[in-house]
Design a protein around this motif. Sequence first.
Motif, PDB file in Angstrom:
ATOM      1  N   ILE A 158      68.003  66.834  98.117  1.00  7.55           N
ATOM      2  CA  ILE A 158      67.109  67.740  98.502  1.00  7.55           C
ATOM      3  C   ILE A 158      67.105  67.715 100.294  1.00  7.55           C
ATOM      4  O   ILE A 158      66.834  68.754 100.877  1.00  7.55           O
ATOM      5  CB  ILE A 158      65.811  67.811  97.793  1.00  7.55           C
TER       6      ILE A 158
ATOM      7  N   PHE B 119      54.814  70.679  87.451  1.00  9.12           N
ATOM      8  CA  PHE B 119      56.261  70.639  87.600  1.00  9.12           C
ATOM      9  C   PHE B 119      56.838  70.840  85.917  1.00  9.12           C
ATOM     10  O   PHE B 119      57.852  71.323  85.755  1.00  9.12           O
ATOM     11  CB  PHE B 119      56.679  69.266  87.686  1.00  9.12           C
TER      12      PHE B 119
ATOM     13  N   GLU C 162      65.770  60.736  90.229  1.00 13.55           N
ATOM     14  CA  GLU C 162      64.778  61.027  91.233  1.00 13.55           C
ATOM     15  C   GLU C 162      65.213  60.771  92.817  1.00 13.55           C
ATOM     16  O   GLU C 162      65.097  61.403  93.775  1.00 13.55           O
ATOM     17  CB  GLU C 162      63.539  60.544  91.103  1.00 13.55           C
TER      18      GLU C 162
ATOM     19  N   GLU D 149      68.056  63.132  93.662  1.00 13.35           N
ATOM     20  CA  GLU D 149      67.447  64.430  94.120  1.00 13.35           C
ATOM     21  C   GLU D 149      66.896  64.362  95.338  1.00 13.35           C
ATOM     22  O   GLU D 149      67.080  65.289  96.033  1.00 13.35           O
ATOM     23  CB  GLU D 149      66.404  64.715  92.942  1.00 13.35           C
ATOM     24  N   GLN D 150      66.163  63.271  95.590  1.00 21.38           N
ATOM     25  CA  GLN D 150      65.423  63.376  96.855  1.00 21.38           C
ATOM     26  C   GLN D 150      66.476  63.496  98.015  1.00 21.38           C
ATOM     27  O   GLN D 150      66.366  63.960  99.267  1.00 21.38           O
ATOM     28  CB  GLN D 150      64.678  61.949  97.197  1.00 21.38           C
TER      29      GLN D 150
ATOM     30  N   ARG E 200      58.455  73.182  96.449  1.00 18.77           N
ATOM     31  CA  ARG E 200      57.719  72.167  95.928  1.00 18.77           C
ATOM     32  C   ARG E 200      58.430  70.814  96.238  1.00 18.77           C
ATOM     33  O   ARG E 200      57.802  69.607  96.481  1.00 18.77           O
ATOM     34  CB  ARG E 200      57.288  72.388  94.373  1.00 18.77           C
ATOM     35  N   LYS E 201      59.841  70.605  95.740  1.00 22.89           N
ATOM     36  CA  LYS E 201      60.411  69.461  95.813  1.00 22.89           C
ATOM     37  C   LYS E 201      60.483  68.871  97.448  1.00 22.89           C
ATOM     38  O   LYS E 201      60.440  67.697  97.535  1.00 22.89           O
ATOM     39  CB  LYS E 201      61.897  69.636  95.239  1.00 22.89           C
TER      40      LYS E 201
ATOM     41  N   LYS F 245      57.256  67.497  98.313  1.00 16.63           N
ATOM     42  CA  LYS F 245      57.049  66.264  97.862  1.00 16.63           C
ATOM     43  C   LYS F 245      57.750  65.268  98.503  1.00 16.63           C
ATOM     44  O   LYS F 245      57.160  63.988  98.720  1.00 16.63           O
ATOM     45  CB  LYS F 245      57.665  66.546  96.156  1.00 16.63           C
ATOM     46  N   TYR F 246      59.165  65.457  98.570  1.00 22.73           N
ATOM     47  CA  TYR F 246      59.847  64.389  99.498  1.00 22.73           C
ATOM     48  C   TYR F 246      59.663  64.184 100.868  1.00 22.73           C
ATOM     49  O   TYR F 246      60.044  63.134 101.389  1.00 22.73           O
ATOM     50  CB  TYR F 246      61.241  64.710  99.343  1.00 22.73           C
TER      51      TYR F 246
END
Length: 453
Positions: A420, A23, A413, A416-417, A446-447, A450-451
Motif C-alpha cells: 500500500i 473494516f 498485514e 499489505e502495509q 482507509r488503509k 492507517k499505515y
Amino acid sequence: MADKVKRLQELNAELENVFEYSFEGILLTDADGTIMKLNNVSASFMKLQKEEAIGKNVRDLEKKGIFSPSAVGKVIEYGKSVELVQSAIGGRYVYVRAKPIFDENGKINRIVSFTRDLSEIMLLKKQLEEMEDELNKYRRNFLEPIQIKGISSRSEKMKETLNHVHKLAGVNSDVLLLGETGVGKSEIARVIHQLSSRKGKPFYMINCAALPESLIEVELFGYKGGMFTGGDPGGKKGLFEASDGGTLFLDEIGELPLHLQAKLLHVIQERQFRPVGGTEQLKLDVRIITATNRNLREMVQSGLFREDLYHRINIFPIVIPALRNRKEDILDLAHQFLQEFNKFYHKQITFSPKVLEKFLSYSWEGNVRELKNVIERLVVLSDYTVVQESDLPEYIQEASSAPSDLTLKEILEEVEQSIILKEYEKENSSYKVAKKLGISQTAAARKIKKYLE
C-alpha cells in the motif's frame, strides 16, 4: 435534561459511525436469524442493498446461494459462538465469527456476526511469494480465473498450461504431459480429447506401470486368434485398434519396456501397427497423448529410454505445475471437493479457518490427488459439522507448522502495509492506488491513513 439527550444523540451518532465504518462486515439478527441491522460492508458481501437485506432470514439467504454455510444458523443450532469460512456470492470466501447475545434467562436474544474478506488475504499471501513488479499481472489473474471443461484456475502458471491445452486441442498433434504424481495428467488428457475434433470418438487410457510387460504388449497391440492357450480364438483388439479415430492416453510412459518403446515409435511415425502374432500392418488414425512424472531426458542419458522416441513425443510438451506452486487454487479445489463429498456422503461438513490455513501452508507432495483424498477422509471421519485443525492428519499438522513467530495475519498485514505505502508513494492518489490494486477507493484511503499514522 436537554444536555443528556444531546449527549445521548452524539453518542448514538458515534456508535453508528463505528458500526458503519468498521473494516469488517457486521450483521445483527434476532434469535430466529432474521436480519435487524447490518453495515455496508456486510451488505456488499451479500451483493444486496441494506434495505433489501433487513427483514430477511439467514436461512432463506443461504437457500438462495447468497452465502454458505450460515454462521448465524450454526449459532442457533449449537447455542454458542461459531467461526467458519463461507463461500459468498460472486466466488468469494469470507471468514465469519458469529456470537450469541443472551437475555437474563440464558436464552439467545440476538446474534451478531463479524465478516472479513479472505480473498484479499489470499491476494496478499501471493504477493509475499512474488516480485513486486508482478503485482498487476497477478491481480488480473486472481480476479479472472480461467476455466476449461470443468478445470478452473486462478494461478498464472496453471492458466498458461490451460492456454497451451486449448491451443493443442485444436490440432491433431501428439502431446506429452509432464508433472508430478497427482497433478491431474489424466484429467488434462481427457480435456484435450473433449476439446478436439475427436471428442465423439473413443478415448482409452492405460497405465504403463500397472501391468506386467507381457500384458502391456497384448493390451496395446492385441493378438491374432490361436496365439495363446485359453485366449479368444478370434483374437482380441488392442487399445490402438480400439482407439482408431479417437485418442489413446499412455500414462507413465517412462515405465514402458525398451522393446515396446521401439514398437511405439513405429506406430507414431508410420501410423500403422501389427498385432501380436499377426503379419499384416493395420493402418491407424489415433491421437497419442503420453504422460510421465519422471525425467525422460535423464532416462535417455541412462539408457532407460530411447532417444529417438523421446524426441518424437517431446515436440509438444505440456508441464502441469505442482499444487504447491499454484496455492491460489487450493481453496477453490478444497471447496469443490468438499461439496462433492458432502453430497456423496450426505453430510454438511465445513472447515474452520485454521484448517484452511494449514491447507495453504502444506506442501502437498501428492498434489491435487492428495488434497482430494484428505478432504474425503475428513468428511467421512468427522464427528462434527466444523472440521478443526486437530482433525487433520498428523503429518499435515506437523509439516505445515509456521517457522515464524509471527501469525499469518501479522505477516499478511506487514506485506499489505509495504504494498500500500509503495503504491501510494508512486501514485500519490488513493484513487489510483485503488484502481491498481483492485480495491475500492474507500478501502484504499482507509488503509493509506492507517499505515501512514
